[in-house]
Design an enzyme around this catalytic site. Sequence first.
Site, PDB file in Angstrom:
ATOM      1  N   GLY A 241     -49.422  -4.024 -81.246  1.00  0.00           N
ATOM      2  CA  GLY A 241     -48.004  -4.332 -81.429  1.00  0.00           C
ATOM      3  C   GLY A 241     -47.040  -3.187 -81.591  1.00  0.00           C
ATOM      4  CD  GLU A 277     -56.837  -7.268 -81.336  1.00  0.00           C
ATOM      5  OE1 GLU A 277     -55.767  -7.876 -81.141  1.00  0.00           O
ATOM      6  OE2 GLU A 277     -57.923  -7.834 -81.415  1.00  0.00           O
ATOM      7  N   PRO A 278     -54.327  -1.741 -79.816  1.00  0.00           N
ATOM      8  CG  PRO A 278     -54.512   0.589 -79.810  1.00  0.00           C
ATOM      9  CD  PRO A 278     -55.168  -0.662 -80.337  1.00  0.00           C
ATOM     10  N   GLY A 279     -52.103  -1.859 -77.049  1.00  0.00           N
ATOM     11  CA  GLY A 279     -51.983  -1.910 -75.591  1.00  0.00           C
ATOM     12  C   GLY A 279     -50.841  -1.004 -75.168  1.00  0.00           C
ATOM     13  NE  ARG A 280     -44.886  -3.061 -76.049  1.00  0.00           N
ATOM     14  CZ  ARG A 280     -44.522  -4.003 -75.165  1.00  0.00           C
ATOM     15  NH1 ARG A 280     -43.921  -3.645 -74.049  1.00  0.00           N
ATOM     16  NH2 ARG A 280     -44.746  -5.270 -75.401  1.00  0.00           N
ATOM     17  NE  ARG A 316     -42.454  -4.990 -70.815  1.00  0.00           N
ATOM     18  CZ  ARG A 316     -41.491  -4.427 -71.494  1.00  0.00           C
ATOM     19  NH1 ARG A 316     -40.763  -3.485 -70.961  1.00  0.00           N
ATOM     20  NH2 ARG A 316     -41.262  -4.783 -72.733  1.00  0.00           N
ATOM     21  CE1 TYR A 320     -41.622 -11.195 -72.167  1.00  0.00           C
ATOM     22  CE2 TYR A 320     -41.961  -9.140 -70.974  1.00  0.00           C
ATOM     23  CZ  TYR A 320     -42.456 -10.330 -71.478  1.00  0.00           C
ATOM     24  OH  TYR A 320     -43.773 -10.638 -71.309  1.00  0.00           O
ATOM     25  CB  CYS A 346     -35.060 -14.444 -52.340  1.00  0.00           C
ATOM     26  SG  CYS A 346     -36.340 -15.295 -53.284  1.00  0.00           S
ATOM     27  CD  GLU A 347     -35.726 -15.292 -58.807  1.00  0.00           C
ATOM     28  OE1 GLU A 347     -35.287 -15.519 -59.929  1.00  0.00           O
ATOM     29  OE2 GLU A 347     -36.708 -15.865 -58.323  1.00  0.00           O
TER      30      GLU A 347
HETATM   31  N1  LLP Z   1     -53.794  -8.167 -79.508  1.00  0.00           N
HETATM   32  C1  LLP Z   1     -53.358  -9.394 -79.176  1.00  0.00           C
HETATM   33  C2  LLP Z   1     -54.025 -10.559 -79.746  1.00  0.00           C
HETATM   34  C3  LLP Z   1     -52.271  -9.537 -78.308  1.00  0.00           C
HETATM   35  O1  LLP Z   1     -51.845 -10.758 -77.993  1.00  0.00           O
HETATM   36  C4  LLP Z   1     -51.640  -8.391 -77.763  1.00  0.00           C
HETATM   37  C5  LLP Z   1     -50.519  -8.508 -76.859  1.00  0.00           C
HETATM   38  C6  LLP Z   1     -52.141  -7.123 -78.127  1.00  0.00           C
HETATM   39  C7  LLP Z   1     -53.213  -7.047 -79.011  1.00  0.00           C
HETATM   40  C8  LLP Z   1     -51.538  -5.835 -77.626  1.00  0.00           C
HETATM   41  O2  LLP Z   1     -50.246  -5.695 -78.097  1.00  0.00           O
HETATM   42  P1  LLP Z   1     -49.422  -4.348 -77.814  1.00  0.00           P
HETATM   43  O3  LLP Z   1     -50.060  -3.230 -78.601  1.00  0.00           O
HETATM   44  O4  LLP Z   1     -49.487  -4.075 -76.378  1.00  0.00           O
HETATM   45  O5  LLP Z   1     -48.057  -4.652 -78.272  1.00  0.00           O
HETATM   46  N2  LLP Z   1     -45.821  -8.927 -71.673  1.00  0.00           N
HETATM   47  C9  LLP Z   1     -45.146  -8.470 -72.851  1.00  0.00           C
HETATM   48  C10 LLP Z   1     -46.102  -8.129 -73.959  1.00  0.00           C
HETATM   49  C11 LLP Z   1     -47.029  -9.254 -74.308  1.00  0.00           C
HETATM   50  C12 LLP Z   1     -47.995  -8.883 -75.395  1.00  0.00           C
HETATM   51  C13 LLP Z   1     -49.071  -9.901 -75.492  1.00  0.00           C
HETATM   52  N3  LLP Z   1     -50.051  -9.632 -76.496  1.00  0.00           N
HETATM   53  C14 LLP Z   1     -44.248  -7.283 -72.496  1.00  0.00           C
HETATM   54  O6  LLP Z   1     -44.198  -6.910 -71.338  1.00  0.00           O
HETATM   55  O7  LLP Z   1     -43.558  -6.749 -73.333  1.00  0.00           O
END
Ligand code: LLP
Length: 426
Positions: A241, A277-280, A316, A320, A346-347
């Site tokens: 997050g 659980e980092p993604g972003r 994105r 959003y 087309c939008e």
């Molecule tokens: N763990 C769980 C259970 C999650 O649902 C997510 C993201 C993460 C970890 C990773 O979160 P992060 O560190 O990336 O914030 N499509 C959206 C973001 C959706 C996130 C979904 N869950 C965007 O483009 O901003």
Amino acid sequence: QLGFHTGEDGYLYCDSYRIDDVRAKVQTSPFYLYSRDRITANYQAYEEALQGLDSIIGYAVKANNNLNILKHLQRLGSGAVLVSGNELHLAKQAGFDPTRTVLNGNGKLPWELRLAVEEGVLVNVDSEFDLENIAAAASAVGKPARVLIRINPDVDPQVHSYVSTGLANSKFGIRNSHLDWFLKEIKRQPELLKLEGVHSHLGSTIKEVKIFRDAADIMVEFIKTIRDQGFDIRYLNIGGGLGIDYYHRGEVIPLPKDLINAVRGAVESLGLTIIIEPGRSMVANSGALVCEVTGTKTNGNKDFIVVDGSMSALIRPSLYDAYQHIELTAPCAREVCSYDVVGPVCESADFLGKQRDLPTPAAGDGLVVHDAGAYCMAMASTYNLQMRSTGALPASPSTPALFNQAPLQRRATLCALERARHSSAQ
Ligand code: LLP
């Protein structure tokens, strides 16, 4: 210099590669370009922050499933966090250790659960029916499922409602007042269910670490309750997050060390192993969507830069109203105007940026959308039959090929189609 930066010659670079040189080599446009060194630095920031704690860094594969990126993170020591059986297949292909892997989701299917149990993956319990399905999967596979219970701490992450997940009205996680039911069910079936911890995920793009501290404190109380009932649980999974600096205006965004320091006390007080659980924050700033300018136009009131990238490649901004920084790849002395940067789809939702002060580009110039390493390629579509963009990751000693296209079959096929289209157009 690390990652994306402007060189002394005024051109935009990714690590030591001039992006215009990369454009000349990559045959498809638009394409995603990633900085391996930036991903390494982001991973190491988490690793350093976690020193002194038992921990698992679980990279959220949903953010970007480019196989080269997965392999790179796996080699650095990362675990993986997944939301589907297909992601689990891919994580295995990338070499992740399944026992340092978590499967999340509110609608996990029986085959996905069987695969997860078979592989020894930690599975999040999301609901009553999910627990029943997990137990059934364990029974079919003939070994106990390792489970975490997903709890909503009901702390407001103060983010866009679409990416807020930890409030009481969320579609994710159990009904907290029903925790006893889950504990009784798990206790009743020790040969099928092994409770190893709890999980929470508050949301995404969070910019305040106090939010994580508040949630961790609440989770500690849940853990105490669960331990009081005789469960010897070990893991506190605080989810992902952490936000990033999308605006490039020097906004102060907490770093991994700030996040970990905010929850360290809670983790240490109960001798827990922390899972994050980092993604972003792991990959977003490592990537850019590199586009080519098709032309500029005005409708009298508004000026547009039209590029070959679109909401199909990067949704994105449309979905959003998200801001992602946009720059040209080469120095340009022409007049600076306020442009909407749009694609060919087309939008009117098809925009990459609105009212951006940019020098007036010529057709064929390069333009990048920054911070596209997370949730961009992963959310791309083929709307309007736009070809899905490939990913290029510049070379490192371990991957001698200069520009490694993502080797997923699906993408290779689309890439071949794209090349055929290009050559027939020439
Ligand atoms: N763990 C769980 C259970 C999650 O649902 C997510 C993201 C993460 C970890 C990773 O979160 P992060 O560190 O990336 O914030 N499509 C959206 C973001 C959706 C996130 C979904 N869950 C965007 O483009 O901003």
